[in-house]
Design an enzyme around this catalytic site. Structure first.
Site, PDB file in Angstrom:
ATOM      1  N   CYS A  50      18.780  29.028 -28.786  1.00  0.00           N
ATOM      2  CA  CYS A  50      19.264  29.699 -29.984  1.00  0.00           C
ATOM      3  C   CYS A  50      18.493  30.981 -30.273  1.00  0.00           C
ATOM      4  O   CYS A  50      18.994  31.880 -30.941  1.00  0.00           O
ATOM      5  CB  CYS A  50      19.194  28.762 -31.186  1.00  0.00           C
ATOM      6  SG  CYS A  50      17.533  28.147 -31.556  1.00  0.00           S
ATOM      7  N   HIS A  95       4.206  36.590 -19.960  1.00  0.00           N
ATOM      8  CA  HIS A  95       5.311  36.294 -20.883  1.00  0.00           C
ATOM      9  C   HIS A  95       5.792  34.859 -20.697  1.00  0.00           C
ATOM     10  O   HIS A  95       5.984  34.131 -21.680  1.00  0.00           O
ATOM     11  CB  HIS A  95       6.465  37.271 -20.651  1.00  0.00           C
ATOM     12  CG  HIS A  95       7.659  36.967 -21.495  1.00  0.00           C
ATOM     13  ND1 HIS A  95       7.721  37.286 -22.841  1.00  0.00           N
ATOM     14  CD2 HIS A  95       8.839  36.349 -21.186  1.00  0.00           C
ATOM     15  CE1 HIS A  95       8.888  36.887 -23.322  1.00  0.00           C
ATOM     16  NE2 HIS A  95       9.579  36.319 -22.351  1.00  0.00           N
ATOM     17  N   THR A 111       7.018  23.052 -29.857  1.00  0.00           N
ATOM     18  CA  THR A 111       7.027  22.485 -28.505  1.00  0.00           C
ATOM     19  C   THR A 111       8.424  22.350 -27.915  1.00  0.00           C
ATOM     20  O   THR A 111       8.560  22.031 -26.739  1.00  0.00           O
ATOM     21  CB  THR A 111       6.360  21.100 -28.509  1.00  0.00           C
ATOM     22  OG1 THR A 111       7.055  20.241 -29.434  1.00  0.00           O
ATOM     23  CG2 THR A 111       4.899  21.202 -28.924  1.00  0.00           C
ATOM     24  N   GLY A 185      27.135  17.591 -33.859  1.00  0.00           N
ATOM     25  CA  GLY A 185      26.455  17.591 -32.576  1.00  0.00           C
ATOM     26  C   GLY A 185      25.504  16.411 -32.502  1.00  0.00           C
ATOM     27  O   GLY A 185      25.234  15.748 -33.516  1.00  0.00           O
ATOM     28  N   GLY A 187      22.650  16.640 -30.005  1.00  0.00           N
ATOM     29  CA  GLY A 187      21.622  17.078 -29.069  1.00  0.00           C
ATOM     30  C   GLY A 187      20.232  16.982 -29.650  1.00  0.00           C
ATOM     31  O   GLY A 187      20.012  16.407 -30.730  1.00  0.00           O
TER      32      GLY A 187
END
Length: 417
Positions: A50, A95, A111, A185, A187
């Site tokens: 996202c 990065h 996390t 959802g 998930g």
């Protein structure tokens, strides 16, 4: 090997841009297959969440990768270039490690991104686009993230997206315990949100999902019920809070659907948290007087709370990242020597096997064993040393001293005094 990271995140692009460049899980196999066919691309992995879309590549041509990204999303390079960042070599390694540790996240120290990186690594491995370089990068990124979690408290007191959603809901309703909550959802993000909202003991919890079985499994953990996504329109008016995070390519909840629900509720407000990219709730819903719509970008200020108290932990985490980058650079340097080391060992092995074969023939012919072994040792040593000795003898005067010094170092000869 040329490591490249090309991408955008919540800091460089608004939600409207991020959702246009996102990759759904179902798209990844095809996208990875196409990306590895781009000129100069040897390995590839795609991270799409996202808050970010990033391409990790072993690639020689940055512009070719950029062109593929734009074309694959139906955009021109000019449309997206201003929102993108690119990192190469050590900067790309740094990065990747910062992302894995949560240092580049909207919620510093979170996390969830580590799990998303592991998903990206598995997808690339399954697609056959993960090679030595990217495998080494991801495995070391996972280790650095583990070190940061173990040796610092960067995640302490961090405010997650799920916790921020509860805080926002409490600004609209006196107590979440008086509300009915719909989760769209099933998930990982919805699981996190459900856990936070369930802790407030709401009046009811319902999970809407594409498959009823998965929805029922999650709902059972919190004493809730389940329904299909296709039932949302008919039942939306029942809910005070709606939290959505699916992988649907188009919005599931439209302005007209919400208008009808608000009318049925006699203008009692509905609080929406849309954590999906692309969005699950049409942006126009936010224009309705009694609908309160928040996206991932709207939560940014809340989730940044508490960062100041963890600044020292951030410094410690950055130091561990720097150590990880140095270790990865050493690993890459070692990898560059592998072909030479392999060829050197193969050459020595060929010499030894050839001389051993000759020695066995002499023994079979009845030659003296001591003489055979002595000759074997002499021939192996002579043939292995032939090339370096020839190079030393043939060296020009200006090359003799550095070549001799290199030889003494390689063979660990004592320093000349």
């Amino acid at each position: 090997m040329n490591l490249l990271v090309l991408g955008l995140n919540h800091q460089t692009a608004p939600l409207a841009v991020r959702e246009r460049l996102a990759f759904g899980d179902a798209e990844l196999p095809k996208a990875l297959a196409e990306l590895t066919q781009v000129r100069g691309v040897q390995e590839a992995a795609i991270v799409s969440t996202c808050n970010r879309t990033e391409l990790y590549c072993n690639a020689r041509d940055v512009d070719a990768v950029l062109g593929w990204l734009a074309a694959s999303r139906g955009r021109s390079v000019d449309d997206i270039a201003s929102h993108l960042y690119r990192y190469e070599h050590d900067a790309a390694v740094r990065h990747a490690f910062r992302v894995a540790c949560g240092l580049d996240s909207m919620v510093v120290g979170e996390t969830q991104i580590l799990g998303q990186l592991k998903d990206a690594e598995r997808a690339a491995r399954s697609a056959g686009s993960l090679g030595v370089l990217l495998n080494g990068l991801f495995q070391r990124a996972f280790q650095v993230a583990k070190d940061v979690r173990t040796e610092t408290r960067i995640g302490a007191s961090s405010v997650s997206m799920a916790a921020a959603s509860v805080r926002l809901a409490e600004r609209i309703y006196t107590s979440v315990s008086e509300c009915r909550v719909l989760f769209v959802g099933a998930g990982e993000m919805i699981e996190l949100c459900a856990a936070h909202f369930a802790a407030q003991k709401p009046r009811g919890i319902v999970i809407a999902n594409r498959t009823l079985e998965r929805g029922e499994t999650l709902a059972a953990q919190y004493g809730g019920d389940a329904m299909l996504l296709t039932d949302i329109g008919a039942r939306l008016a029942e809910f005070d809070i709606v939290v959505s995070s699916t992988a649907a390519p188009l919005p599931l909840i439209g302005k007209g659907m919400v208008e009808r629900a608000l009318k049925a509720r006699r203008r009692k407000p509905i609080f929406f948290v849309d954590l999906a990219v692309p969005r699950d709730v049409e942006a126009e819903v936010g224009d309705l007087a009694d609908a309160y719509l928040y996206t991932v970008d709207d939560l940014s200020e809340i989730v940044r709370q508490g960062l100041a108290s963890r600044e020292g932990e951030v410094v410690a985490a950055e130091a561990l990242v720097a150590e990880g980058v140095a270790a990865f650079k050493q690993w890459q340097a070692t990898r560059a020597l592998v072909p030479t080391i392999r060829e050197l060992k193969d050459q020595a092995d060929r010499v030894a096997r050839n001389e051993l074969a000759r020695a066995k023939k002499r023994l079979a012919a009845g030659d003296d064993i001591d003489d055979v072994l002595e000759r074997l040792a002499e021939q192996v040593a002579a043939k292995i040393l032939h090339a370096p000795l020839a190079s030393l003898n043939a060296a020009s005067p200006q090359d003799q001293e550095p070549l001799a010094a290199c030889t003494r170092r390689l063979f660990r000869l004592p320093d000349q005094t």
